[in-house]
Design an enzyme around this catalytic site. Sequence first.
Site, PDB file in Angstrom:
ATOM      1  N   TRP A 161       0.842  -1.196   0.000  1.00  0.00           N
ATOM      2  CA  TRP A 161       0.000   0.000   0.000  1.00  0.00           C
ATOM      3  C   TRP A 161       0.876   1.245   0.000  1.00  0.00           C
ATOM      4  CZ3 TRP A 161      -1.028  -4.290   3.089  1.00  0.00           C
ATOM      5  CH2 TRP A 161      -2.201  -4.976   2.762  1.00  0.00           C
ATOM      6  N   HIS A 182      -6.894   1.839   2.482  1.00  0.00           N
ATOM      7  CA  HIS A 182      -7.989   0.895   2.242  1.00  0.00           C
ATOM      8  C   HIS A 182      -9.044   1.126   3.328  1.00  0.00           C
ATOM      9  CE1 HIS A 182      -5.364  -2.280   4.638  1.00  0.00           C
ATOM     10  NE2 HIS A 182      -5.416  -1.111   5.219  1.00  0.00           N
ATOM     11  N   ARG A 208      -4.053   6.342  -2.489  1.00  0.00           N
ATOM     12  CA  ARG A 208      -2.726   5.714  -2.566  1.00  0.00           C
ATOM     13  C   ARG A 208      -1.778   6.597  -3.352  1.00  0.00           C
ATOM     14  NH1 ARG A 208      -4.206  -0.679  -3.183  1.00  0.00           N
ATOM     15  NH2 ARG A 208      -5.618  -0.649  -1.409  1.00  0.00           N
ATOM     16  N   GLN A 222     -13.719   2.258  -1.903  1.00  0.00           N
ATOM     17  CA  GLN A 222     -13.732   0.826  -1.585  1.00  0.00           C
ATOM     18  C   GLN A 222     -14.992   0.529  -0.777  1.00  0.00           C
ATOM     19  OE1 GLN A 222     -10.328  -0.695   0.551  1.00  0.00           O
ATOM     20  NE2 GLN A 222      -9.263  -1.187  -1.360  1.00  0.00           N
ATOM     21  N   VAL A 265      -5.766 -11.519   6.930  1.00  0.00           N
ATOM     22  CA  VAL A 265      -6.677 -12.660   6.743  1.00  0.00           C
ATOM     23  C   VAL A 265      -5.868 -13.948   6.592  1.00  0.00           C
ATOM     24  CG1 VAL A 265      -8.676 -11.467   5.755  1.00  0.00           C
ATOM     25  CG2 VAL A 265      -6.792 -12.140   4.256  1.00  0.00           C
ATOM     26  N   ALA A 320     -13.716 -11.230   6.030  1.00  0.00           N
ATOM     27  CA  ALA A 320     -13.668  -9.829   5.608  1.00  0.00           C
ATOM     28  C   ALA A 320     -13.402  -9.804   4.112  1.00  0.00           C
ATOM     29  CB  ALA A 320     -12.560  -9.089   6.345  1.00  0.00           C
TER      30      ALA A 320
HETATM   31  N1  PHE Z   1      -7.848  -4.086   2.080  1.00  0.00           N
HETATM   32  C1  PHE Z   1      -7.437  -4.944   1.013  1.00  0.00           C
HETATM   33  C2  PHE Z   1      -6.899  -4.079  -0.141  1.00  0.00           C
HETATM   34  O1  PHE Z   1      -7.167  -2.910  -0.169  1.00  0.00           O
HETATM   35  C3  PHE Z   1      -8.567  -5.807   0.551  1.00  0.00           C
HETATM   36  C4  PHE Z   1      -9.007  -6.809   1.553  1.00  0.00           C
HETATM   37  C5  PHE Z   1      -9.990  -6.487   2.479  1.00  0.00           C
HETATM   38  C6  PHE Z   1      -8.445  -8.062   1.575  1.00  0.00           C
HETATM   39  C7  PHE Z   1     -10.403  -7.424   3.398  1.00  0.00           C
HETATM   40  C8  PHE Z   1      -8.855  -9.003   2.500  1.00  0.00           C
HETATM   41  C9  PHE Z   1      -9.818  -8.690   3.385  1.00  0.00           C
HETATM   42  O2  PHE Z   1      -6.215  -4.549  -1.012  1.00  0.00           O
END
Ligand code: PHE
Length: 352
Positions: A161, A182, A208, A222, A265, A320
Amino acid sequence: MDKNINLETIDEVRAEALRELQDISSLSKLDEWRVSYLGRNGSLTNILRKLGSVPLENRRQIGATANQAKLLLEEKLDHHRNLLANAKTSSESEDDVLDVTLPGWPLSNGNLHPSTKMLREITKAFSSMGFQVQEGPEIEWDRYNFDLLNIPSDHPARDMWDTLWLDYTDKHGNTPMLLRTHTSPMQARIMENAKPPIRVLVPGKCYRYEATDSTHEWQFFQVEGLAIGEGITFAELKGTLYEFVRCIFGDERKIRFRCDFFPFVEPGVDMSISNFVDPETGKRPIDYNQDWIEILGAGMVHPNVLKNIGYDPDVYSGFAFGMGVERIAMLKYGIDDIRLFYSNDLRFLEQF
Ligand code: PHE
């Protein structure tokens, strides 16, 4: 013209000229009138020109009458010209007055931005599955954006990120504030403030530090989803996302999950859907060579994240997911450049 110029001819010409003049209501017609009587070939001019051929005994009188007629017509011409000019300015100034009988300007109604529309559609799909909607701050602490999500400051995954940091330094010399990269920081915020079972959807803007191209923007929306409870499994995650794709894209599009890595995750996946095919042309307007387009990251909430918040991972589990809203709109409507969403071009915006 009559060779024999006499007083009657002059009277006739003068009378005719004065009669015609009464009906003249425009400057252009007035000029035509001038040309036909007083112009180089005008009837009165011709009379004057031929005075030399008039027998001497009559010449004086006829000449005087013709000259008088000329002066009279010139005088009337000036007078009439002034009349018309004044009439024109007064009707022009009447134009400045509000004429309530004129048709009005049509009011153009604005419409919602395609990102907002898409966001609302996505939210609707998930609310029908029992998700509540909650928003969060766009300016976020490093702690929520990274630390609590199992991404400590020395973690290489931070490179995933590219971050816009805020010009703020705390007393330890850290710059702990950023524009959220995010919507995942809301996972931690929600878990901190609620008790399971949790089913929340978080729409919001993210940023970003990235160069833009047709599929990357430095600002975008998002939608994050989070479900926490006892005994939640990966099957529920898949079922939820299948239903979501069906709501937004209909039964036609196919879905594919692949293993992917996100520090918060375990296991992690990314989900792709089959590419858009334009029903009219049978072609793919975007990514011609790609059969699948990735639209979201997802997975089972990492036990470390649960622990960071104070949840017992042996009791609670959950899933998630996070998706890019503009990308979904691109796939749904066949838009080939993400930069169109933020260029404020009405030709684009009015299509939605
Ligand atoms: N936050 C991650 C992204 O921006 C996406 C994501 C959210 C992945 C929740 C897994 C669980 O790339």
